[in-house]
Scaffold this motif. Structure first.
Motif, PDB file in Angstrom:
ATOM      1  N   VAL B  55       0.841  -1.199   0.000  1.00 15.11           N
ATOM      2  CA  VAL B  55       0.000   0.000   0.000  1.00 15.11           C
ATOM      3  C   VAL B  55       0.874   1.245   0.000  1.00 15.11           C
ATOM      4  O   VAL B  55       1.684   1.446   0.910  1.00 15.11           O
ATOM      5  CB  VAL B  55      -0.917   0.031   1.251  1.00 15.11           C
ATOM      6  N   THR B  84     -10.229   5.367   2.106  1.00 17.20           N
ATOM      7  CA  THR B  84      -9.544   4.397   1.224  1.00 17.20           C
ATOM      8  C   THR B  84      -8.760   3.388   2.062  1.00 17.20           C
ATOM      9  O   THR B  84      -8.731   2.194   1.750  1.00 17.20           O
ATOM     10  CB  THR B  84      -8.615   5.138   0.236  1.00 17.20           C
ATOM     11  N   CYS B  88      -8.914  -0.735   2.240  1.00 15.82           N
ATOM     12  CA  CYS B  88      -7.739  -1.632   2.307  1.00 15.82           C
ATOM     13  C   CYS B  88      -7.898  -2.622   3.460  1.00 15.82           C
ATOM     14  O   CYS B  88      -7.656  -3.824   3.298  1.00 15.82           O
ATOM     15  CB  CYS B  88      -6.453  -0.831   2.524  1.00 15.82           C
ATOM     16  N   VAL B 286      -1.063  -1.014  -4.339  1.00 21.74           N
ATOM     17  CA  VAL B 286      -2.240  -0.147  -4.216  1.00 21.74           C
ATOM     18  C   VAL B 286      -1.775   1.303  -4.168  1.00 21.74           C
ATOM     19  O   VAL B 286      -0.947   1.669  -3.334  1.00 21.74           O
ATOM     20  CB  VAL B 286      -3.023  -0.468  -2.924  1.00 21.74           C
ATOM     21  N   GLY B 290      -6.471   4.380  -4.755  1.00 22.44           N
ATOM     22  CA  GLY B 290      -7.199   3.115  -4.882  1.00 22.44           C
ATOM     23  C   GLY B 290      -6.961   2.391  -6.189  1.00 22.44           C
ATOM     24  O   GLY B 290      -7.492   1.294  -6.388  1.00 22.44           O
ATOM     25  N   LEU B 292      -4.977   0.026  -8.738  1.00 23.34           N
ATOM     26  CA  LEU B 292      -4.138  -1.157  -8.505  1.00 23.34           C
ATOM     27  C   LEU B 292      -3.118  -1.313  -9.635  1.00 23.34           C
ATOM     28  O   LEU B 292      -3.417  -1.021 -10.793  1.00 23.34           O
ATOM     29  CB  LEU B 292      -4.996  -2.423  -8.445  1.00 23.34           C
ATOM     30  N   LEU B 312      -9.222  -0.903  -6.145  1.00 18.02           N
ATOM     31  CA  LEU B 312      -9.398  -1.293  -4.745  1.00 18.02           C
ATOM     32  C   LEU B 312     -10.882  -1.434  -4.406  1.00 18.02           C
ATOM     33  O   LEU B 312     -11.269  -2.257  -3.577  1.00 18.02           O
ATOM     34  CB  LEU B 312      -8.763  -0.209  -3.865  1.00 18.02           C
ATOM     35  N   PHE B 315     -12.328  -4.867  -5.615  1.00 19.34           N
ATOM     36  CA  PHE B 315     -11.245  -5.853  -5.520  1.00 19.34           C
ATOM     37  C   PHE B 315     -11.793  -7.287  -5.552  1.00 19.34           C
ATOM     38  O   PHE B 315     -12.621  -7.668  -4.737  1.00 19.34           O
ATOM     39  CB  PHE B 315     -10.489  -5.621  -4.213  1.00 19.34           C
TER      40      PHE B 315
END
Lengths: 111, 348
Positions: B55, B84, B88, B286, B290, B292, B312, B315
């Protein structure tokens, strides 16, 4: 014919010497690889010796290659230059020590 | 005209770095990564699973390092919001990742950093990495207790220290960075980091110029000897990485006239044995917003996943775990010599 005797790209073509005589080239490169492996001296120490020798024999390809190698292996600028001074001292000393030969001869032939 | 002036003239004539790189590829001086894979009979990389959930909390940083692939610095505004981060956390709880790897910028500068770390620690995650630049610990009083915070949350610390002397380190990371990094390392050692088995402190070496990293094991021996002898500092492992030819480091390569030679070196050092260990094969990266990516480098290049539409916010691990990796010529940085990854060399 090239307009200059030395070209940086030729360093990458070093292996091409096998084109005219493969067996000797193979033996040489095999020997070369073994010389630079860790032994009683480390790979790192050998890189700096090679750099000094490169200056003594004034090989621009070797200077290029072993500057890169020595920097990669973590030698500082001061260490690189001290190695060059070692080469210069030996080269200078090699000339000067022959002065003794010159003196011997001169003394022999002069009254 | 010397090489540096020639390079500057070239860059002035070209509108952007990516145009320059494109031009080089068009000129066939540098093959594409795909071409080299094909030539060696290697298939394009495909991920095998997702082990590491990396992240990036944002590009804000207290340092402006010359080689930074993130182009991080004090003026960057892009940081991850708490909402956000919550997404996660939900994903971390739902999936069996082994490791969460927090990076930045300086991730500690995100105002929700500590909350995020504490919440991750409430999950079943085995390993929690924070990529700490060390100087942040001394940046101001708000950060002085970071070592204790890391210890209380069993954080595995990974910190850049490009060399074991000030000259090379400060040239890359800025004046005074080495001295502050040493002070921070001593603070970490004082509470057991780098000494006790469970308080892992790893350092990261990266070359301070247009050359590849030396052998990781040998560098680690040198680092341990020199740092202990001079500063009484201990650490666990050294992670030796190559510099990727993107962003600030790419700019340096072009402006210094080293681009072609560096890329040629990466291409000629291509090592197929590194392919199985590439970090993109078990990692998902990430971004602060957000999005990917396959890795942090693809994130900085905004090179999207080959799986369309995945972020994200929708996901789905089943769509991601066996994805084809999006590659570019920067991938030569990970496959050169002994290889390179966020965990260090990929082969002996």
């Amino acid at each position: 014919m090239e307009k200059t005797y030395y070209h940086p790209d030729d360093l990458k073509k070093f292996g091409n010497i096998s084109e005219f005589e493969p067996k000797l080239a193979e033996k040489f490169f095999d020997y070369y690889r073994h010389v630079f492996k860790d032994g009683a001296l480390s790979e790192k120490e050998k890189a700096l010796i090679a750099l000094a020798v490169a200056h003594a024999v004034q090989c621009p390809y070797c200077i290029d290659a072993y500057t890169q190698e020595s920097v990669t292996k973590g030698f500082s600028e001061a260490q690189l230059m001290e190695a060059v001074h070692v080469a210069a001292a030996i080269r200078g000393g090699a000339s000067l020590v022959h002065g003794v030969q010159m003196m011997n001869k001169a003394k022999k032939i002069m009254m | 005209m010397n090489a540096s002036e020639k390079a500057l003239q070239q860059t002035e004539a070209i509108s952007s770095l990516s145009d320059y790189v494109l031009l080089e590829i068009q000129n066939k001086k540098i093959p594409s990564f795909f071409e080299v894979l094909k030539k060696n009979g290697n298939p394009p990389p495909i991920s095998t699973h997702i082990d590491v959930f990396q992240v990036n909390l944002g590009y804000l940083c207290n340092q402006t390092c010359k080689h930074c692939h993130v182009e991080a610095g004090p003026s960057r505004k892009e940081i991850m919001s708490k909402e956000t981060m919550q997404v996660c956390l939900d994903i971390i709880k739902e999936n069996a990742f082994r490791c969460v790897d927090i990076t930045g910028g300086a991730p500690e500068m995100n105002p929700h950093f500590r909350w995020f770390v504490e919440e991750i620690r409430k999950t079943k995650i085995k390993e929690l990495i924070v990529r700490c630049n060390l100087t942040i610990i001394l940046a101001n009083a708000n950060y002085h207790d970071l070592p204790e915070f890391f210890k209380n949350n069993s954080v595995h610390i990974v910190s850049s220290l490009p060399f074991y002397n000030a000259l090379r380190t400060d040239r890359q990371r800025g004046n005074g960075v080495f001295e502050k990094s040493i002070q921070a390392l001593q603070m970490l050692n004082k509470i057991g980091y780098g000494i006790e088995k469970h308080l892992i402190l790893d350092l990261v070496y990266n070359p301070n110029g247009a050359f590849l990293s030396a052998n990781q094991k040998k560098l680690e021996e040198e680092y341990k000897t020199e740092l202990f002898k001079t500063y009484n500092i201990s650490f666990h492992h050294l992670i030796a990485i190559h510099n990727m030819p993107i962003n600030r480091f790419l700019e340096y390569l072009i402006n210094s006239g080293n681009y072609e030679d560096y890329m040629s070196m990466l291409v000629s050092s291509y090592n197929p044995e590194t392919l199985n260990g590439l970090m993109c094969k078990n990692t998902i990266s990430v971004a602060w917003n957000g999005n990917l990516y396959d890795c942090d480098f693809n994130q900085m290049l905004q090179l999207p996943l080959t799986v369309a539409g995945q972020t994200l916010f929708n996901f789905n691990i089943n769509h991601l775990k066996h994805r084809q990796i999006a590659t570019g010529k920067h991938c030569f940085g990970c496959t050169a010599g002994s290889g390179s990854s966020c965990q260090g060399s990929l082969t002996e």
